[in-house]
Every structure is written in structure tokens, then in C-alpha cells.
Design a protein around this motif. Structure first.
Motif, PDB file in Angstrom:
ATOM      1  N   PRO A 141       0.749  -1.162  -0.050  1.00  0.00           N
ATOM      2  CA  PRO A 141      -0.078   0.213   0.030  1.00  0.00           C
ATOM      3  C   PRO A 141       0.907   1.454  -0.148  1.00  0.00           C
ATOM      4  O   PRO A 141       0.438   2.135  -0.631  1.00  0.00           O
ATOM      5  CB  PRO A 141      -0.887  -0.068   1.282  1.00  0.00           C
ATOM      6  CG  PRO A 141      -0.927  -1.728   1.587  1.00  0.00           C
ATOM      7  CD  PRO A 141       0.320  -1.995   1.085  1.00  0.00           C
ATOM      8  N   TYR A 142       1.810   1.399   0.702  1.00  0.00           N
ATOM      9  CA  TYR A 142       2.927   2.556   0.727  1.00  0.00           C
ATOM     10  C   TYR A 142       3.255   2.640  -0.565  1.00  0.00           C
ATOM     11  O   TYR A 142       3.440   3.856  -1.326  1.00  0.00           O
ATOM     12  CB  TYR A 142       3.818   2.235   1.998  1.00  0.00           C
ATOM     13  CG  TYR A 142       4.736   3.666   1.837  1.00  0.00           C
ATOM     14  CD1 TYR A 142       5.983   3.384   1.787  1.00  0.00           C
ATOM     15  CD2 TYR A 142       3.968   4.852   2.146  1.00  0.00           C
ATOM     16  CE1 TYR A 142       6.940   4.631   1.882  1.00  0.00           C
ATOM     17  CE2 TYR A 142       5.097   5.904   2.310  1.00  0.00           C
ATOM     18  CZ  TYR A 142       6.510   5.713   2.143  1.00  0.00           C
ATOM     19  OH  TYR A 142       7.259   6.973   2.293  1.00  0.00           O
ATOM     20  N   ARG A 177       2.230   1.684  -3.478  1.00  0.00           N
ATOM     21  CA  ARG A 177       1.082   2.203  -4.377  1.00  0.00           C
ATOM     22  C   ARG A 177       0.914   3.698  -4.157  1.00  0.00           C
ATOM     23  O   ARG A 177       0.601   4.464  -5.254  1.00  0.00           O
ATOM     24  CB  ARG A 177       0.011   1.029  -3.842  1.00  0.00           C
ATOM     25  CG  ARG A 177       0.055  -0.136  -4.323  1.00  0.00           C
ATOM     26  CD  ARG A 177      -1.105  -0.920  -3.473  1.00  0.00           C
ATOM     27  NE  ARG A 177      -2.525  -0.792  -4.232  1.00  0.00           N
ATOM     28  CZ  ARG A 177      -2.913  -1.417  -5.185  1.00  0.00           C
ATOM     29  NH1 ARG A 177      -2.214  -2.157  -5.809  1.00  0.00           N
ATOM     30  NH2 ARG A 177      -4.203  -1.257  -5.485  1.00  0.00           N
ATOM     31  N   ALA A 178       0.871   4.049  -3.016  1.00  0.00           N
ATOM     32  CA  ALA A 178       0.580   5.603  -2.763  1.00  0.00           C
ATOM     33  C   ALA A 178       1.629   6.345  -3.358  1.00  0.00           C
ATOM     34  O   ALA A 178       1.445   7.385  -3.965  1.00  0.00           O
ATOM     35  CB  ALA A 178       0.526   5.860  -1.276  1.00  0.00           C
ATOM     36  N   ARG A 188       0.917   6.292  -7.090  1.00  0.00           N
ATOM     37  CA  ARG A 188      -0.107   7.230  -7.452  1.00  0.00           C
ATOM     38  C   ARG A 188       0.089   8.679  -7.222  1.00  0.00           C
ATOM     39  O   ARG A 188       0.005   9.367  -8.155  1.00  0.00           O
ATOM     40  CB  ARG A 188      -1.263   7.012  -6.522  1.00  0.00           C
ATOM     41  CG  ARG A 188      -1.814   5.520  -6.963  1.00  0.00           C
ATOM     42  CD  ARG A 188      -3.049   5.239  -5.992  1.00  0.00           C
ATOM     43  NE  ARG A 188      -3.766   4.147  -6.257  1.00  0.00           N
ATOM     44  CZ  ARG A 188      -4.371   3.067  -5.427  1.00  0.00           C
ATOM     45  NH1 ARG A 188      -3.826   3.277  -4.329  1.00  0.00           N
ATOM     46  NH2 ARG A 188      -4.755   2.131  -5.842  1.00  0.00           N
ATOM     47  N   PHE A 189       1.072   9.044  -6.304  1.00  0.00           N
ATOM     48  CA  PHE A 189       1.528  10.439  -6.297  1.00  0.00           C
ATOM     49  C   PHE A 189       2.215  10.949  -7.674  1.00  0.00           C
ATOM     50  O   PHE A 189       1.985  12.077  -7.943  1.00  0.00           O
ATOM     51  CB  PHE A 189       2.384  10.652  -4.825  1.00  0.00           C
ATOM     52  CG  PHE A 189       3.075  12.043  -4.791  1.00  0.00           C
ATOM     53  CD1 PHE A 189       4.241  12.125  -5.274  1.00  0.00           C
ATOM     54  CD2 PHE A 189       2.419  13.123  -4.273  1.00  0.00           C
ATOM     55  CE1 PHE A 189       4.932  13.582  -5.140  1.00  0.00           C
ATOM     56  CE2 PHE A 189       3.076  14.314  -4.444  1.00  0.00           C
ATOM     57  CZ  PHE A 189       4.365  14.558  -4.486  1.00  0.00           C
ATOM     58  N   ILE A 221       2.752   9.802   3.364  1.00  0.00           N
ATOM     59  CA  ILE A 221       1.803   9.781   2.153  1.00  0.00           C
ATOM     60  C   ILE A 221       1.113  11.007   1.841  1.00  0.00           C
ATOM     61  O   ILE A 221       0.816  11.904   2.846  1.00  0.00           O
ATOM     62  CB  ILE A 221       0.872   8.643   2.783  1.00  0.00           C
ATOM     63  CG1 ILE A 221       1.426   7.234   3.006  1.00  0.00           C
ATOM     64  CG2 ILE A 221      -0.123   8.458   1.405  1.00  0.00           C
ATOM     65  CD1 ILE A 221       1.428   7.206   4.552  1.00  0.00           C
ATOM     66  N   LEU A 222       1.246  11.225   0.617  1.00  0.00           N
ATOM     67  CA  LEU A 222       0.728  12.819   0.002  1.00  0.00           C
ATOM     68  C   LEU A 222      -0.507  12.599  -1.044  1.00  0.00           C
ATOM     69  O   LEU A 222      -0.576  11.443  -1.578  1.00  0.00           O
ATOM     70  CB  LEU A 222       2.038  13.253  -0.852  1.00  0.00           C
ATOM     71  CG  LEU A 222       3.307  13.486   0.131  1.00  0.00           C
ATOM     72  CD1 LEU A 222       4.435  14.021  -0.913  1.00  0.00           C
ATOM     73  CD2 LEU A 222       3.117  14.492   0.982  1.00  0.00           C
ATOM     74  N   ALA A 226      -4.686   9.641  -3.127  1.00  0.00           N
ATOM     75  CA  ALA A 226      -3.641   8.559  -2.732  1.00  0.00           C
ATOM     76  C   ALA A 226      -3.786   8.164  -1.049  1.00  0.00           C
ATOM     77  O   ALA A 226      -3.865   6.794  -0.670  1.00  0.00           O
ATOM     78  CB  ALA A 226      -2.311   8.787  -3.046  1.00  0.00           C
ATOM     79  N   GLN A 268      -7.221   6.223  -0.332  1.00  0.00           N
ATOM     80  CA  GLN A 268      -6.833   4.755  -0.880  1.00  0.00           C
ATOM     81  C   GLN A 268      -5.824   4.020  -0.067  1.00  0.00           C
ATOM     82  O   GLN A 268      -6.174   2.770   0.276  1.00  0.00           O
ATOM     83  CB  GLN A 268      -6.562   4.722  -2.567  1.00  0.00           C
ATOM     84  CG  GLN A 268      -7.545   5.230  -3.203  1.00  0.00           C
ATOM     85  CD  GLN A 268      -7.269   5.286  -4.678  1.00  0.00           C
ATOM     86  OE1 GLN A 268      -7.472   4.029  -5.545  1.00  0.00           O
ATOM     87  NE2 GLN A 268      -6.784   6.442  -5.244  1.00  0.00           N
ATOM     88  N   TYR A 269      -4.988   4.685   0.488  1.00  0.00           N
ATOM     89  CA  TYR A 269      -3.931   4.171   1.374  1.00  0.00           C
ATOM     90  C   TYR A 269      -4.515   3.704   2.766  1.00  0.00           C
ATOM     91  O   TYR A 269      -4.345   2.388   3.158  1.00  0.00           O
ATOM     92  CB  TYR A 269      -2.882   4.953   1.741  1.00  0.00           C
ATOM     93  CG  TYR A 269      -1.802   4.646   2.674  1.00  0.00           C
ATOM     94  CD1 TYR A 269      -1.688   4.953   3.832  1.00  0.00           C
ATOM     95  CD2 TYR A 269      -0.960   3.650   2.398  1.00  0.00           C
ATOM     96  CE1 TYR A 269      -0.887   4.484   4.951  1.00  0.00           C
ATOM     97  CE2 TYR A 269       0.305   3.321   3.062  1.00  0.00           C
ATOM     98  CZ  TYR A 269       0.292   3.651   4.544  1.00  0.00           C
ATOM     99  OH  TYR A 269       0.981   3.292   5.592  1.00  0.00           O
ATOM    100  N   GLU A 272      -6.706   0.446   2.008  1.00  0.00           N
ATOM    101  CA  GLU A 272      -5.850  -0.627   1.673  1.00  0.00           C
ATOM    102  C   GLU A 272      -5.278  -1.126   2.961  1.00  0.00           C
ATOM    103  O   GLU A 272      -5.354  -2.261   3.533  1.00  0.00           O
ATOM    104  CB  GLU A 272      -4.887  -0.275   0.680  1.00  0.00           C
ATOM    105  CG  GLU A 272      -5.641  -0.326  -0.666  1.00  0.00           C
ATOM    106  CD  GLU A 272      -4.774   0.233  -1.882  1.00  0.00           C
ATOM    107  OE1 GLU A 272      -3.407   0.208  -1.605  1.00  0.00           O
ATOM    108  OE2 GLU A 272      -5.054   0.805  -2.873  1.00  0.00           O
TER     109      GLU A 272
END
Lengths: 226, 237
Positions: free
Chosen positions: A92-93, A95-96, A99-100, B66-67, B71, B74-75, B78
Motif C-alpha cells: 500500500p505505501y 502504491r501511494a 499514485r503520487f 503519504i501525500l 492516494a 486509498q492508502y 488498503e
């Protein structure tokens, strides 16, 4: 397992957003029907499939349309989760982070590029180039951070960020001729330069990306819309 | 409560993107340290955590940053999939639809009301108001098509798209008070109007959404800031 699984892609040959989707479909090993669109004379199928934006790409899967390149990429990865490689990372991290960077590319790279390409005034053009190069420099850092010494943003294999940036490659390669500046160079962006070499050598890239010379000629006629 | 690690959120209470993330955290029942930021005087922590964009929201989870609000949501969905409801739908087609409309709202709705805030003439403002009304008409249609007659975009309870659209409502309310524009009305956008009322009544919204007075105060502050910047630029020339 049997039964129809129908994929149709509405696109235009020059569109980098369409290239992104073609890349993803090829990487996943998926067959699809490609239908070239005439944006000066939009088809009924395009207008009914994307009534909100009336743009390409549109992926039609078993009759259901999906619009917006980034939304389509995630859809392909999720609908075909067990087919071919994963496009997004599993963690998940990570993936984030992916996405960023994809959002960053869409929000920050394209606009100054367009300014650098279309600006009439010298000052405006210079500003566009300056901003574009600053973004490219940030992406060099992103590549270092994401790849951790491996060939792609996605690591050993092509991933979501690679596809998002890779879709724009023909434009990036044509930037010197179209905007008057090289986006990548060995001094400032050695990692990205190497990445470009690797990416363009991929089978998927050869099929999905338009010919740079043809694209540059077309862009110069100013009939280009991206 | 299951172990959630160390959670910090850097935010601005009136930012729709921060509201969205806070509602997601609330939906999952997560506790976190909330640190309100002064965007006119950015903190070292913010600049260090988000050197590329220097914006909020920023979620810091066990030291990882996390930015980007989409995102982040969704983080959260998940990582804490086992806790609370699913924020995104399960079906890939429905997920694509939710993401499509969320992107639409962040682009078109947001730029319309920011334009209304920034407008310096009545004509400019009216232009942006028309844009806003056109967007809301699209959303009314989207709601009719996707909610299947249920209370929210996501169904019986709120989900990703409800958060994506709903987080902007605080600004629509503030602008109604500031400029008198009616954005959601039972005549033109009945479904959306009813949905907005239900959204405001959810626990998550009641917990997180700031009152209109606060939003208006911040709008005034931003306006003053913009005026000062313009004045400084004018004298500098």
C-alpha cells in the motif's frame, strides 16, 4: 474460463494518453480492438461512451466504457489482476507513492510543455521551458527513489509510473524539435536518459508509441490536440 | 482497537482535501494526531514532509509520508481493509466510476469555486458561477445513474465518491453566505440537494466538517493575502 471477453479501445494515434492504455494492454498480454477516432468529426460511439469529456482514450470492456487514462490503467490492473504482471505495486505505501508520482506527472509536466510548445512570445516560452526542466529534474529524483537502483520506476519490471511517463515518450523525444530544448541530458538527468533507452526498447513501446518523426511533423501542423 | 501504529495528519481544517482524509480516518475508526498548519507561514515539518508540493494533507504513518488526498484515502482503505467499511467499492467497474467522478470533481468543481473566490469583478464571478452550476448538473445526472435509488453515491452508506464530492460542500455553503448564490436547489438538482443534507448528517461529517463561519473567515484571510501580494507586486514594478 470460456466466454467472450471483449476489449475495444477508442483512440487517436498521436495521443500520449491513448499510448498509456496501449502500453498497459500490451504489458498485460491482452488483445483488443483498436478504433482510430476522428476528433473533428466525433463518432456516435465516442460521444455515447464519453459524454462528459468527449475525449480519448475510452476503453470499452464488454460494452462498459471506462474513461480517463489513469482511471483506465488502474481498471486494467484490477479487472485483470491475475493476467500478466501487476502494474501497480502490491504494498500500500508503494502504491501511494506511485499514485503520487502519476498525479504529479499529469499536473506538473504537461502544462509547461504545452506552453513551451505553443507560446508565441519568447519570455513565455522561456518560462515554460524553465518550469518543464524543473519538473523533469524532480522526476529524476523520483526515479532514483522509486527504482532503488533497478531499471524502472516499478523496479525490475515496468510499473504504473513507467507507463504514465512512458506514454508521453514520443513527445518527450520530440521536445527538442518542438520546444527548442532537450528535456533530458547526461549531466542533469542521467537516470532518466538511461530509462528512456530501456523503455523504448520494450516490445510494448514499439507497438504503443507513435513514430517520433511522424508525430513531430503532425505537431508542427498545429492540428495536434493533447 | 486494532494496532494502527503512529498516525499524524498535517492539515488545514477548511481544506476540502483534508476534510476528505479526516472523514476516511473517521470511517475506519482510527485515532491520529492532527496538526493544523499555517499555510501563510509553512512549518518545517510540512516543508520537510512535502518538499515537492508543500501542501496539505500529509499523512505520516509510522514515519512514512503519504501525500495527495486521493492516494491517502486509498492508502487508508488498503492498510486498514479489515477495519470498518470499505471506502472504495469492490467491483473494478464501480471503482473506475468512483475514480472518474472524483477526478472530475477535483478538477471542475474545485476550479469553479476557487474561481468564484478569486474573482475580482462581478462579471468574472458570474462566469464562474455558471461553470459551477453546469458541473452540479452533471453530478446530479451522475448521482441518478450511479446511486441506484440509494441514499449515497456509494449505496446505503458513504464511500469514496461521497467523500470526494462531499468534502467540497463546505465551500459551497460558505459561498452561498458570502455571495448569495444558490448552488444546490430542490428545483434544478433535487437528488444532489437531498444527498448533501444526508451527507452533512453523517457522523464523519459532523465530526470533521468545520462550520461555515470558519470557512468564511479563512476566505477573508486569503483574500487579504492576495490583495497584499498584488499591492506589493504593483509597488515593486
Amino acid at each position: 474460463m470460456a466466454g467472450e471477453d471483449e476489449l475495444k479501445l477508442l483512440g487517436t494515434w498521436a495521443s500520449p494518453w491513448v499510448s498509456r492504455v496501449k502500453l498497459a494492454l500490451h504489458l498485460k498480454g491482452l488483445s483488443y480492438e483498436y478504433v482510430e477516432q476522428d476528433l473533428d468529426n466525433k463518432s456516435d460511439l465516442l460521444l455515447t461512451s464519453n459524454p462528459v469529456h468527449k475525449k480519448v482514450p475510452v476503453l470499452i470492456h464488454n460494452g462498459k466504457p471506462i474513461c480517463e487514462s489513469v482511471v483506465i490503467l488502474e481498471y486494467i490492473d484490477e479487472a485483470y489482476g491475475t493476467t500478466g504482471p501487476s502494474l501497480l505495486p502490491t504494498d500500500p505505501y508503494e502504491r501511494a507513492i506511485a499514485r503520487f508520482w502519476v498525479d504529479y506527472i499529469d499536473q506538473k509536466l504537461v502544462i509547461p510543455w504545452k506552453v513551451a510548445f505553443t507560446a508565441d512570445g519568447e519570455e513565455e516560452k522561456t518560462e515554460g521551458i524553465k518550469q518543464m526542466l524543473a519538473v523533469v529534474q524532480t522526476l529524476e529524483g523520483a526515479l532514483k527513489e522509486c527504482s532503488k537502483g533497478k531499471p524502472f520506476f516499478g523496479g525490475d519490471s515496468v510499473g504504473y509510473v513507467d507507463i504514465a511517463l512512458g506514454g508521453l515518450l514520443a513527445f518527450l523525444q520530440g521536445t527538442e524539435e518542438l520546444c527548442g530544448t532537450k528535456p533530458f541530458d547526461i549531466a542533469n538527468t542521467p537516470l532518466l536518459l538511461a530509462w528512456v533507452e530501456r523503455f523504448t526498447a520494450l516490445d510494448a513501446a514499439k507497438v504503443a508509441l507513435p513514430d517520433v518523426t511522424k508525430l513531430v511533423e503532425f505537431a508542427k501542423t498545429k492540428r495536434l490536440r493533447i | 482497537m486494532a494496532a494502527e501504529g503512529d498516525l499524524k495528519l498535517l492539515g488545514l481544517s477548511v481544506s476540502p482535501f483534508v476534510v476528505r482524509v479526516r472523514m476516511a480516518l473517521h470511517m475506519k475508526g482510527l485515532s491520529y494526531e492532527y496538526i493544523e498548519q499555517d499555510l501563510f507561514n509553512k512549518s518545517e515539518l510540512l516543508l520537510k514532509s512535502n518538499p515537492v508540493e508543500k501542501k496539505v494533507p500529509v499523512l505520516i504513518h509510522d514515519g512514512k509520508t503519504i501525500l495527495d488526498s486521493s492516494a491517502i484515502v486509498q492508502y487508508i482503505d488498503e492498510v486498514w481493509a479489515a477495519m470498518g467499511p470499505s471506502i472504495l467499492p469492490v467491483d473494478p467497474n464501480e471503482r473506475a466510476t468512483a475514480r472518474f467522478w472524483a477526478a472530475y470533481v477535483d478538477d471542475k468543481l474545485f476550479s469553479a469555486y476557487v474561481g468564484i473566490n478569486k474573482a475580482t469583478t462581478e462579471v468574472e464571478r458570474e462566469e464562474k458561477v455558471s461553470e459551477m452550476l453546469a458541473v452540479l448538473e452533471q453530478l446530479e445526472e451522475a448521482f441518478a445513474k450511479n446511486s441506484n435509488g440509494k441514499a449515497f453515491f456509494a449505496g446505503d452508506s458513504i464511500g469514496y465518491l461521497d467523500l470526494a464530492v462531499g468534502c467540497h460542500l463546505l465551500w459551497l455553503k460558505a459561498q452561498h453566505k458570502m455571495f448569495g448564490v444558490v448552488f444546490l436547489d430542490a428545483g434544478k438538482t433535487p437528488l444532489l440537494e437531498a444527498w448533501a443534507k444526508r451527507f452533512a448528517e453523517t457522523d464523519a461529517a459532523k465530526e470533521v466538517v468545520p462550520d461555515t463561519g470558519m470557512v468564511m473567515e479563512y476566505a477573508k484571510k486569503r483574500q487579504a493575502y492576495r490583495a497584499a501580494v498584488a499591492a506589493a507586486a504593483a509597488t515593486a514594478k
